[in-house]
Design a protein around this motif. Structure first.
Motif, PDB file in Angstrom:
ATOM      1  N   ASP A 208       0.810  -1.224   0.000  1.00 30.86           N
ATOM      2  CA  ASP A 208       0.000   0.000   0.000  1.00 30.86           C
ATOM      3  C   ASP A 208       0.842   1.272   0.000  1.00 30.86           C
ATOM      4  O   ASP A 208       0.472   2.261  -0.644  1.00 30.86           O
ATOM      5  N   PHE A 209       1.966   1.268   0.727  1.00 27.49           N
ATOM      6  CA  PHE A 209       2.695   2.511   0.945  1.00 27.49           C
ATOM      7  C   PHE A 209       4.091   2.547   0.326  1.00 27.49           C
ATOM      8  O   PHE A 209       4.700   3.614   0.271  1.00 27.49           O
ATOM      9  N   ARG A 210       4.600   1.402  -0.129  1.00 25.91           N
ATOM     10  CA  ARG A 210       5.909   1.415  -0.771  1.00 25.91           C
ATOM     11  C   ARG A 210       5.860   0.944  -2.217  1.00 25.91           C
ATOM     12  O   ARG A 210       6.880   0.828  -2.873  1.00 25.91           O
ATOM     13  N   GLY A 211       4.653   0.614  -2.696  1.00 28.13           N
ATOM     14  CA  GLY A 211       4.519   0.184  -4.081  1.00 28.13           C
ATOM     15  C   GLY A 211       5.133  -1.167  -4.357  1.00 28.13           C
ATOM     16  O   GLY A 211       5.491  -1.465  -5.509  1.00 28.13           O
ATOM     17  N   ALA A 212       5.262  -1.994  -3.318  1.00 25.53           N
ATOM     18  CA  ALA A 212       5.851  -3.323  -3.501  1.00 25.53           C
ATOM     19  C   ALA A 212       4.832  -4.265  -4.133  1.00 25.53           C
ATOM     20  O   ALA A 212       3.625  -4.008  -4.140  1.00 25.53           O
ATOM     21  N   ASN A 213       5.323  -5.372  -4.632  1.00 24.43           N
ATOM     22  CA  ASN A 213       4.484  -6.410  -5.223  1.00 24.43           C
ATOM     23  C   ASN A 213       4.857  -7.720  -4.558  1.00 24.43           C
ATOM     24  O   ASN A 213       5.813  -8.381  -4.967  1.00 24.43           O
ATOM     25  N   GLY A 334       7.153  15.998  -1.068  1.00 22.74           N
ATOM     26  CA  GLY A 334       6.262  15.113  -1.787  1.00 22.74           C
ATOM     27  C   GLY A 334       6.176  13.742  -1.150  1.00 22.74           C
ATOM     28  O   GLY A 334       6.870  13.440  -0.172  1.00 22.74           O
ATOM     29  N   PRO A 335       5.337  12.861  -1.688  1.00 26.19           N
ATOM     30  CA  PRO A 335       5.132  11.524  -1.109  1.00 26.19           C
ATOM     31  C   PRO A 335       6.348  10.634  -1.324  1.00 26.19           C
ATOM     32  O   PRO A 335       7.158  10.885  -2.224  1.00 26.19           O
ATOM     33  N   PRO A 336       6.485   9.569  -0.524  1.00 26.13           N
ATOM     34  CA  PRO A 336       7.580   8.615  -0.729  1.00 26.13           C
ATOM     35  C   PRO A 336       7.509   8.000  -2.120  1.00 26.13           C
ATOM     36  O   PRO A 336       6.434   7.794  -2.681  1.00 26.13           O
ATOM     37  N   LEU A 337       8.669   7.696  -2.691  1.00 27.19           N
ATOM     38  CA  LEU A 337       8.734   7.120  -4.025  1.00 27.19           C
ATOM     39  C   LEU A 337       8.577   5.604  -3.947  1.00 27.19           C
ATOM     40  O   LEU A 337       8.988   4.971  -2.973  1.00 27.19           O
ATOM     41  N   PRO A 338       7.977   4.989  -4.991  1.00 20.30           N
ATOM     42  CA  PRO A 338       7.821   3.527  -4.997  1.00 20.30           C
ATOM     43  C   PRO A 338       9.186   2.841  -4.942  1.00 20.30           C
ATOM     44  O   PRO A 338      10.188   3.365  -5.423  1.00 20.30           O
ATOM     45  N   CYS A 339       9.187   1.661  -4.367  1.00 18.10           N
ATOM     46  CA  CYS A 339      10.449   0.930  -4.223  1.00 18.10           C
ATOM     47  C   CYS A 339      10.829   0.247  -5.530  1.00 18.10           C
ATOM     48  O   CYS A 339      10.006   0.065  -6.444  1.00 18.10           O
ATOM     49  N   LEU A 340      12.091  -0.147  -5.622  1.00 18.94           N
ATOM     50  CA  LEU A 340      12.620  -0.814  -6.804  1.00 18.94           C
ATOM     51  C   LEU A 340      11.950  -2.174  -7.006  1.00 18.94           C
ATOM     52  O   LEU A 340      11.688  -2.598  -8.135  1.00 18.94           O
ATOM     53  N   GLN A 341      11.645  -2.857  -5.922  1.00 20.29           N
ATOM     54  CA  GLN A 341      11.068  -4.200  -6.009  1.00 20.29           C
ATOM     55  C   GLN A 341       9.745  -4.205  -6.754  1.00 20.29           C
ATOM     56  O   GLN A 341       9.421  -5.174  -7.449  1.00 20.29           O
ATOM     57  N   GLY A 342       8.972  -3.110  -6.647  1.00 20.14           N
ATOM     58  CA  GLY A 342       7.687  -3.051  -7.319  1.00 20.14           C
ATOM     59  C   GLY A 342       7.799  -3.022  -8.829  1.00 20.14           C
ATOM     60  O   GLY A 342       6.815  -3.310  -9.535  1.00 20.14           O
ATOM     61  N   LEU A 343       8.967  -2.676  -9.363  1.00 19.38           N
ATOM     62  CA  LEU A 343       9.185  -2.646 -10.810  1.00 19.38           C
ATOM     63  C   LEU A 343       9.734  -3.966 -11.347  1.00 19.38           C
ATOM     64  O   LEU A 343       9.845  -4.137 -12.563  1.00 19.38           O
ATOM     65  N   ASP A 344      10.072  -4.866 -10.446  1.00 24.36           N
ATOM     66  CA  ASP A 344      10.798  -6.075 -10.822  1.00 24.36           C
ATOM     67  C   ASP A 344       9.829  -7.186 -11.239  1.00 24.36           C
ATOM     68  O   ASP A 344       9.118  -7.749 -10.401  1.00 24.36           O
ATOM     69  N   HIS A 345       9.847  -7.494 -12.519  1.00 25.08           N
ATOM     70  CA  HIS A 345       9.039  -8.612 -13.033  1.00 25.08           C
ATOM     71  C   HIS A 345       9.916  -9.812 -13.367  1.00 25.08           C
ATOM     72  O   HIS A 345       9.410 -10.825 -13.854  1.00 25.08           O
ATOM     73  N   ALA A 346      11.206  -9.679 -13.115  1.00 27.15           N
ATOM     74  CA  ALA A 346      12.142 -10.763 -13.416  1.00 27.15           C
ATOM     75  C   ALA A 346      12.559 -11.520 -12.161  1.00 27.15           C
ATOM     76  O   ALA A 346      13.382 -12.429 -12.239  1.00 27.15           O
TER      77      ALA A 346
END
Length: 545
Positions: A208-213, A334-346
């Protein structure tokens, strides 16, 4: 009235005595076949134990003659006879209504007790594993008794949170509730993955708050960031394999990777984050350690383009990225930026987080988001270390998160840090503006202050020793990077009054040293390297005037 007072005195006296530990004399061994009388044997062995000095003020009361006689299986007069001799010689002393204790000052015979002859031995360094020598922790003796952040005073060491603002009353109430509800269940061995309630709470928060998946089954609860890094390094790296690390960067990450025998490759930092250098496939990194949300110590935020490129690079080279989401909650623009893990599909990013900077460091609770294929491996390695984190603390933290206290604490503490941050900038310009240019980045709990004149470096190093105020030199965090002299100042852990007093004290010490001409001819080596023209200079930062 007198009766009431007397009653309280009588009832409280036994409790006071029970709180004091009693010497057991468990090592006494009596030989009934010996020609030496039992009372003499007892006297001699008790005296020898007292002369050994292996007791302190909390264990100085000796058992009663009745108890000791029952324990040793001898008559009470035998014990009394031994005690009488020890009392007469000054080894023991009787205290009215309290019992018999070891004398405050033992007789001179103790002070002059013969010591076994010693032979001179050649002093030599102990043989230790190479992994210990590879670390950069040079503390010794009592220096190891103090935590990483140093003693509880104004030091301006980076990375220390405002622990005095932690809601202890709320935490203790939740702790009591989980103990009342789960009872002895929390006293048993727990899962090496972490308590399921906590893993669910962490997973929900990160999504919800770090954009993780992530799913709760991907969460591994660990004992803070140190253990998170060590678990990943042990699980993924063999000795001699390559690890990329930011330079300058987090010292403890360097220690962990050196400890496991990794071949460290320091990578420079530019305005977009870690620079992805060229390398042969043979020297491809097995692990890449990065702080993309807020690079330490420069404060750079890794760009979206660089993040995607880093993930693609790791996938192409069969490597993994260890993302330390450092200070991501404390962004003031501004708001916290999404984490790197949320972009990782590999499935190449391992996300590491800790509660130390948000709640309090001694909690020692952190977490990993592991790619599904690595979860079991990381759990096995984590189990070898210390099996699991304290179940009571895990259950309390889960309640703290799910009942909304965590987010409200983050919001409140972020506002407090924002106030302290602005106040620090104001006071720094007042007391240090003649010496430094201060970098002001959008996030984090520290600043990098660049010296305007490199010859002032020795003055500030000397002033640190005199005042006990210890901002780290930027070079402390460098491996190969040669930068213009600068210092890293933390500000979050101290009140506005402490910040003003600390900066005034440090500034005054520097001025006095400068007037006396101290620091001239220092052996400190300063590299004439301009950060403005360097890829290490965080161009996105706002430089104060």
């Amino acid at each position: 009235m007198n009766g009431a007072i007397y009653g309280r005195t009588v009832s409280s006296a036994p409790k006071q005595r029970r709180r004091r530990l009693v010497m057991s004399f468990e090592m006494v061994r009596l030989d009934r076949a010996s020609s030496e009388p039992l009372h003499q044997q007892l006297y001699r062995q008790i005296r020898e134990e007292l002369e050994s000095g292996s007791f302190d003020s909390s264990t100085s009361r000796v058992p009663s003659s009745r108890v000791l006689a029952a324990t040793l299986g001898i008559s009470r007069p035998t014990v009394s006879q031994a005690f009488s001799k020890l009392l007469a010689e000054g080894y023991l002393q009787a205290r009215k209504r309290s019992g018999i204790f070891v004398a405050d000052h033992l007789p001179a015979t103790f002070l002059k007790a013969a010591t076994p002859p010693t032979t001179k031995r050649t002093q030599h360094s102990p043989r230790v594993a190479r992994r210990v020598d590879r670390m950069t922790d040079f503390r010794r003796g009592r220096q190891l008794d103090v935590g990483i952040g140093g003693p509880p005073s104004v030091t301006f060491v980076a990375g220390l949170p405002a622990v005095d603002e932690f809601p202890i009353a709320v935490w203790e109430r939740l702790r009591a509730q989980v103990l009342a509800k789960k009872g002895s269940h929390l006293l048993r061995y727990a899962s090496s993955r972490g308590e399921i309630e906590l893993r669910k709470a962490i997973s929900t928060y990160l999504c919800d708050f770090r954009g993780a998946n992530c799913h709760p089954d991907q969460i591994v609860v660990v004992g803070g960031m140190q253990q998170a890094m060590l678990t990943c390094a042990l699980a993924l790296m063999n000795e001699g394999e390559v690890a990329w690390i930011e330079d300058p960067g987090f010292l403890q990450a360097r220690n962990v990777l050196a400890f496991v025998g990794a071949k460290l490759v320091p990578c420079p930092i530019d305005r977009e984050g870690l620079v992805i250098g060229k390398c042969s496939r043979r020297n491809s990194p097995r692990l890449i350690f990065v702080t993309p949300s807020h690079q330490f110590p420069f404060g750079v935020t890794m760009s979206l383009k660089r993040r995607k490129a880093l993930i693609e690079f790791a996938e192409s080279r069969d490597g993994y990225i260890l993302e330390d989401d450092y200070n991501s909650e404390f962004r003031f623009d501004g708001p916290p930026l999404p984490c790197l893990q949320g972009l990782d599909h590999a499935c190449r990013v391992i996300y590491a987080g800790t509660m130390s900077k948000i709640l309090y460091p001694s909690l020692r609770l952190g977490f990993l988001i592991a790619p599904p294929q690595l979860v079991d491996t990381l759990v096995k390695v984590r189990a070898v270390m210390d099996q699991h984190s304290p179940a009571i603390d895990q259950a309390t933290l889960a309640r703290f998160i799910t009942e909304g206290f965590f987010l409200s604490h983050v919001k409140r503490i972020r506002e407090l840090y924002a106030q302290r941050r602005l106040f620090f900038i104001e006071q720094f310009q007042k007391w240090m503006g003649d010496y430094f240019d201060l970098d002001v980045t959008p996030a984090g709990l520290h600043f990098v202050a660049w010296l305007r004149r490199k010859e002032d470096f020795a003055l500030f190093m000397r002033a640190r020793e005199l005042t006990g105020i210890w901002p780290r030199p930027l070079s402390f965090f460098c491996i190969k990077a040669q930068l213009q002299p600068a210092f890293v100042f933390g500000f979050a852990a101290w009140s506005q009054a402490q910040i003003e007093q600390g900066l005034a004290k440090l500034g005054s010490a520097v001025r006095q040293l400068k007037q006396r001409g101290a620091g001239n001819g220092s052996s400190f080596q300063i590299h004439s390297f301009s950060p403005v023209a360097s890829p290490y200079w965080p161009s996105t930062a706002v430089r104060s005037n």
